[in-house]
Motif scaffolding. Sequence first.
Motif, PDB file in Angstrom:
ATOM      1  N   ALA A 135       0.864  -1.188   0.000  1.00  0.00           N
ATOM      2  CA  ALA A 135       0.000   0.000   0.000  1.00  0.00           C
ATOM      3  C   ALA A 135       0.894   1.229   0.000  1.00  0.00           C
ATOM      4  O   ALA A 135       1.821   1.321   0.812  1.00  0.00           O
ATOM      5  CB  ALA A 135      -0.906   0.007   1.223  1.00  0.00           C
ATOM      6  N   SER A 146      -8.842  -0.170  -1.461  1.00  0.00           N
ATOM      7  CA  SER A 146      -9.036  -0.412  -2.889  1.00  0.00           C
ATOM      8  C   SER A 146     -10.315   0.225  -3.425  1.00  0.00           C
ATOM      9  O   SER A 146     -10.473   0.369  -4.633  1.00  0.00           O
ATOM     10  CB  SER A 146      -9.020  -1.911  -3.192  1.00  0.00           C
ATOM     11  OG  SER A 146     -10.101  -2.555  -2.554  1.00  0.00           O
ATOM     12  N   ARG A 147     -11.204   0.642  -2.549  1.00  0.00           N
ATOM     13  CA  ARG A 147     -12.429   1.323  -2.960  1.00  0.00           C
ATOM     14  C   ARG A 147     -12.286   2.846  -2.918  1.00  0.00           C
ATOM     15  O   ARG A 147     -13.229   3.571  -3.173  1.00  0.00           O
ATOM     16  CB  ARG A 147     -13.596   0.859  -2.102  1.00  0.00           C
ATOM     17  CG  ARG A 147     -14.042  -0.539  -2.488  1.00  0.00           C
ATOM     18  CD  ARG A 147     -14.894  -1.214  -1.438  1.00  0.00           C
ATOM     19  NE  ARG A 147     -15.400  -2.499  -1.923  1.00  0.00           N
ATOM     20  CZ  ARG A 147     -14.674  -3.607  -2.033  1.00  0.00           C
ATOM     21  NH1 ARG A 147     -13.403  -3.606  -1.697  1.00  0.00           N
ATOM     22  NH2 ARG A 147     -15.213  -4.733  -2.483  1.00  0.00           N
ATOM     23  N   ILE A 192      -7.372  -3.722   2.807  1.00  0.00           N
ATOM     24  CA  ILE A 192      -7.436  -3.779   1.343  1.00  0.00           C
ATOM     25  C   ILE A 192      -8.839  -3.438   0.858  1.00  0.00           C
ATOM     26  O   ILE A 192      -9.005  -2.698  -0.120  1.00  0.00           O
ATOM     27  CB  ILE A 192      -6.985  -5.170   0.839  1.00  0.00           C
ATOM     28  CG1 ILE A 192      -5.476  -5.342   1.074  1.00  0.00           C
ATOM     29  CG2 ILE A 192      -7.323  -5.358  -0.642  1.00  0.00           C
ATOM     30  CD1 ILE A 192      -4.958  -6.756   0.822  1.00  0.00           C
ATOM     31  N   GLU A 204      -2.680   3.828  -3.043  1.00  0.00           N
ATOM     32  CA  GLU A 204      -2.511   2.948  -4.201  1.00  0.00           C
ATOM     33  C   GLU A 204      -2.161   1.549  -3.688  1.00  0.00           C
ATOM     34  O   GLU A 204      -1.286   1.396  -2.837  1.00  0.00           O
ATOM     35  CB  GLU A 204      -1.382   3.512  -5.057  1.00  0.00           C
ATOM     36  CG  GLU A 204      -1.126   2.801  -6.340  1.00  0.00           C
ATOM     37  CD  GLU A 204      -0.021   3.513  -7.120  1.00  0.00           C
ATOM     38  OE1 GLU A 204      -0.192   3.651  -8.332  1.00  0.00           O
ATOM     39  OE2 GLU A 204       1.000   3.913  -6.514  1.00  0.00           O
ATOM     40  N   MET A 205      -2.862   0.538  -4.201  1.00  0.00           N
ATOM     41  CA  MET A 205      -2.634  -0.840  -3.784  1.00  0.00           C
ATOM     42  C   MET A 205      -1.960  -1.623  -4.907  1.00  0.00           C
ATOM     43  O   MET A 205      -2.340  -1.490  -6.067  1.00  0.00           O
ATOM     44  CB  MET A 205      -3.962  -1.525  -3.442  1.00  0.00           C
ATOM     45  CG  MET A 205      -4.688  -0.967  -2.228  1.00  0.00           C
ATOM     46  SD  MET A 205      -3.774  -1.100  -0.678  1.00  0.00           S
ATOM     47  CE  MET A 205      -3.277  -2.804  -0.661  1.00  0.00           C
ATOM     48  N   THR A 238      -6.011 -12.112  -4.981  1.00  0.00           N
ATOM     49  CA  THR A 238      -7.298 -11.576  -4.560  1.00  0.00           C
ATOM     50  C   THR A 238      -7.438 -11.800  -3.059  1.00  0.00           C
ATOM     51  O   THR A 238      -6.910 -12.780  -2.512  1.00  0.00           O
ATOM     52  CB  THR A 238      -8.469 -12.245  -5.302  1.00  0.00           C
ATOM     53  OG1 THR A 238      -8.402 -13.649  -5.084  1.00  0.00           O
ATOM     54  CG2 THR A 238      -8.423 -11.941  -6.794  1.00  0.00           C
ATOM     55  N   LEU A 275      -1.433  -5.576  -5.495  1.00  0.00           N
ATOM     56  CA  LEU A 275      -1.790  -6.886  -4.952  1.00  0.00           C
ATOM     57  C   LEU A 275      -1.080  -8.031  -5.664  1.00  0.00           C
ATOM     58  O   LEU A 275      -1.279  -9.193  -5.309  1.00  0.00           O
ATOM     59  CB  LEU A 275      -3.311  -7.081  -5.026  1.00  0.00           C
ATOM     60  CG  LEU A 275      -4.152  -6.031  -4.297  1.00  0.00           C
ATOM     61  CD1 LEU A 275      -5.636  -6.336  -4.456  1.00  0.00           C
ATOM     62  CD2 LEU A 275      -3.768  -5.928  -2.834  1.00  0.00           C
TER      63      LEU A 275
END
Length: 190
Positions: free
Chosen positions: A5, A36-37, A32, A166-167, A173, A169
């Motif tokens: 992150a 992420s939203r 997350i 900003e993620m 998932t 990953l």
Amino acid sequence: MHPIATLHMKNGKKIVIELLPESAPNTVNSFIYVASRGYMDHHAIERIVPGNWVDISYTAFGRKECQYLIPNEFELNPQVVPLDSHPGVVAMGGYGEAGLAGCEFFFPLRNCPEHKGTYPVFGKVLEGMDEIYRLEKVDTVPVTDFPIAGVEVNRPVEPQIIEKVEMELFGQTYPEPVRVSNPELPPCWK
């Protein structure tokens, strides 16, 4: 690879955090989920307690979508060994027996052995400790109408804004977090 992150601050600095799913799986899922939203974007840091911690939010980012509690990480996942809380890590705050905050994370500014097993450490700071220490020293004023007695809350005089989170990953998932069902919401969310 662990998720990363990056908190992009309005002043151009950044704080980069490596999330540690094996150390606090549900807490990482919750972070997350919210980050992420975009729920943390354009948020002014709400609480600084010099010598103790920089607390990003105590209002669940002022968003209904973030006003949820998650179970104590170490009751939900008893096989997980809690990490030590100290400068250089990030931990999730909480509300005692009610549960952990879904997304109210903080950066410890001292060794906090009293947090172990209560406020899960869910990441480590890879870059940006200089920015966290700068935040500790900004001018603050006391929040006098904080609804929980005995808790020191100081807000920055000049807003310190997280412009964007900003993620990365790495193609993995992560599920939505397990939440506390029918919780009594903390008074600072009302």
